[in-house]
Design a protein around this motif. Structure first.
Motif, mmCIF file in Angstrom:
data_model
loop_
_atom_site.group_PDB
_atom_site.id
_atom_site.type_symbol
_atom_site.label_atom_id
_atom_site.label_comp_id
_atom_site.label_asym_id
_atom_site.label_seq_id
_atom_site.Cartn_x
_atom_site.Cartn_y
_atom_site.Cartn_z
ATOM 1 N N LYS A 46 42.298 26.140 58.273
ATOM 2 C CA LYS A 46 41.933 27.312 59.064
ATOM 3 C C LYS A 46 42.304 28.532 58.211
ATOM 4 N N THR A 90 45.728 27.936 73.622
ATOM 5 C CA THR A 90 45.779 26.907 72.573
ATOM 6 C C THR A 90 47.253 26.638 72.292
ATOM 7 N N TYR A 145 50.702 17.560 65.232
ATOM 8 C CA TYR A 145 49.806 17.845 64.109
ATOM 9 C C TYR A 145 49.869 16.753 63.045
ATOM 10 N N ILE A 155 50.172 28.611 67.371
ATOM 11 C CA ILE A 155 49.059 29.484 66.969
ATOM 12 C C ILE A 155 49.165 30.828 67.691
ATOM 13 N N ARG A 190 40.033 11.134 68.437
ATOM 14 C CA ARG A 190 39.751 11.505 67.037
ATOM 15 C C ARG A 190 40.021 10.349 66.081
ATOM 16 N N ARG A 249 35.810 19.207 62.215
ATOM 17 C CA ARG A 249 36.791 18.514 61.382
ATOM 18 C C ARG A 249 36.437 17.054 61.137
ATOM 19 N N SER A 273 38.260 21.656 70.645
ATOM 20 C CA SER A 273 39.727 21.611 70.543
ATOM 21 C C SER A 273 40.313 20.842 71.728
ATOM 22 N N THR A 313 46.303 22.665 62.048
ATOM 23 C CA THR A 313 46.640 22.556 63.487
ATOM 24 C C THR A 313 45.826 21.446 64.162
ATOM 25 N N TYR A 314 45.791 20.299 63.491
ATOM 26 C CA TYR A 314 44.901 19.201 63.883
ATOM 27 C C TYR A 314 45.681 18.168 64.690
ATOM 28 N N SER A 315 45.498 18.195 66.001
ATOM 29 C CA SER A 315 46.254 17.275 66.856
ATOM 30 C C SER A 315 45.779 15.836 66.690
ATOM 31 N N SER A 335 37.482 23.942 64.271
ATOM 32 C CA SER A 335 37.959 22.760 65.007
ATOM 33 C C SER A 335 36.864 21.730 65.265
ATOM 34 N N PRO A 350 42.912 21.917 73.613
ATOM 35 C CA PRO A 350 43.215 22.793 74.747
ATOM 36 C C PRO A 350 42.018 23.108 75.640
#
Ligand code: GLU
Length: 297
Positions: free
Chosen positions: A70, A220, A248, A224, A140, A118, A182, A133-135, A115, A184
């Motif tokens: 990001k 979010t 993350y 962040i 995923r 990705r 995302s 910030t990739y949960s 986001s 959130p």
């Protein structure tokens, strides 16, 4: 005229700051102004013992690594519009990972990937790794793999300084802005159905929407939101308690188990480096957290 003078002064100051902390910084490169001035110095590995990783084989033959990031998230993944300098906790995690793979920070090609893109960027091979910030989520994990977690945060709210909203319970009938694809935005749609949503592809667009009254809050990860609040403390504040857990991970192409094991080993062995990175970035605000334990799966 005055604007121009101010801009010039800012540029001169930035150039000074750059040369002052030089330390191998290569300045904005030809390919879009990336420059490497790591906040921590990382030894570049020379004998990398990593076999059976198709991603590493590609990186090695290219002599560079392409890392998705990001660039509008202060303190995490940020690119200074004037100097081209990238900074933040995630950017440093990316530089550390590259160095551990034998690639010096100035050989990283950073690519800003929002986001929602990705998973496809990793599976198409547009990026070799993703740090932004990739949960880590089960959904995923069907398309990509994750090393880590290297940080844990939770979903929060950013509102205008004069807002009377004090938490998610006060958002019924109000509009929350978040980012397409995302966790959130999905969490709001699934669990907080009384809250209206509006979405953009980046969080900075949500901050603009908040400021111009199109949204009542940005939602979010707290990590962040704290970065945006710190950038504009006169107008913005975070409120309420976190209402999700976001872990993350470093996003990796699906199935590259050798690379995942390698990056997880870096996190396990490199606790002092992790702490240096944290202290030089997010920890500057005075908060102190421990590195989370790696979850091998
Ligand atoms: N960590 C959350 C996610 O991965 C929100 C931050 C982001 O969109 O990068 O979806």
């Amino acid at each position: 005229m005055r604007i121009k003078a101010t801009l010039l002064a800012t540029m001169a100051a930035s150039a000074l700051a750059l040369s002052a902390c030089g330390g191998g910084g290569s300045g904005p490169g030809a390919s879009g102004g990336d420059s490497a001035s790591p906040a921590v110095s990382y030894p570049v590995a020379s004998n990398v013992a990593l076999t059976g990783s198709p991603t590493y084989d590609k990186i090695k033959s290219a002599g560079k690594v392409v890392i998705g990031v990001k660039e509008d998230q202060p303190q995490l993944g940020f690119k200074d519009a004037i100097t081209g300098e990238r900074s933040g906790f995630d950017v440093e995690i990316a530089r550390w990972t590259a160095s551990t793979l034998g690639i010096s920070p100035d050989k990283i090609e950073f690519k800003a990937i929002p986001s929602a893109q990705r998973e496809s960027a990793l599976s198409n091979g547009d990026v070799n790794l993703y740090v932004g910030t990739y949960s880590i989520t089960d959904k995923r994990k069907k398309q990509v793999d994750f090393a880590g977690p290297y940080f844990v945060t939770g979903q929060g709210l950013l509102v205008k300084k004069d807002s009377s909203i004090t938490g998610i319970d006060g958002m019924n009938g109000k509009t929350a802005c978040s980012v397409t694809g995302s966790t959130p935005i999905q969490n709001i749609k699934d669990k907080y159905k009384q809250v209206k949503t509006t979405e953009f592809s980046t969080y900075s667009e949500c901050v603009d929407a908040l400021k111009n009254g199109q949204a009542d809050a940005v939602t979010t990860d707290e990590a962040i939101l704290l970065g945006y609040a710190a950038q504009d403390p006169d107008n913005l504040k975070t409120v309420g308690k976190p209402f999700s857990t976001e872990k993350y991970g470093v996003g990796l192409p699906k199935g590259d188990k050798a690379l995942r094991t390698f990056v997880n080993k870096m996190f396990t062995d490199g606790k002092s480096t992790w702490t240096k990175i944290y202290d030089a970035t997010l920890g500057k605000s005075g908060t102190k957290v421990e590195q989370p334990a790696v979850e091998n799966y």
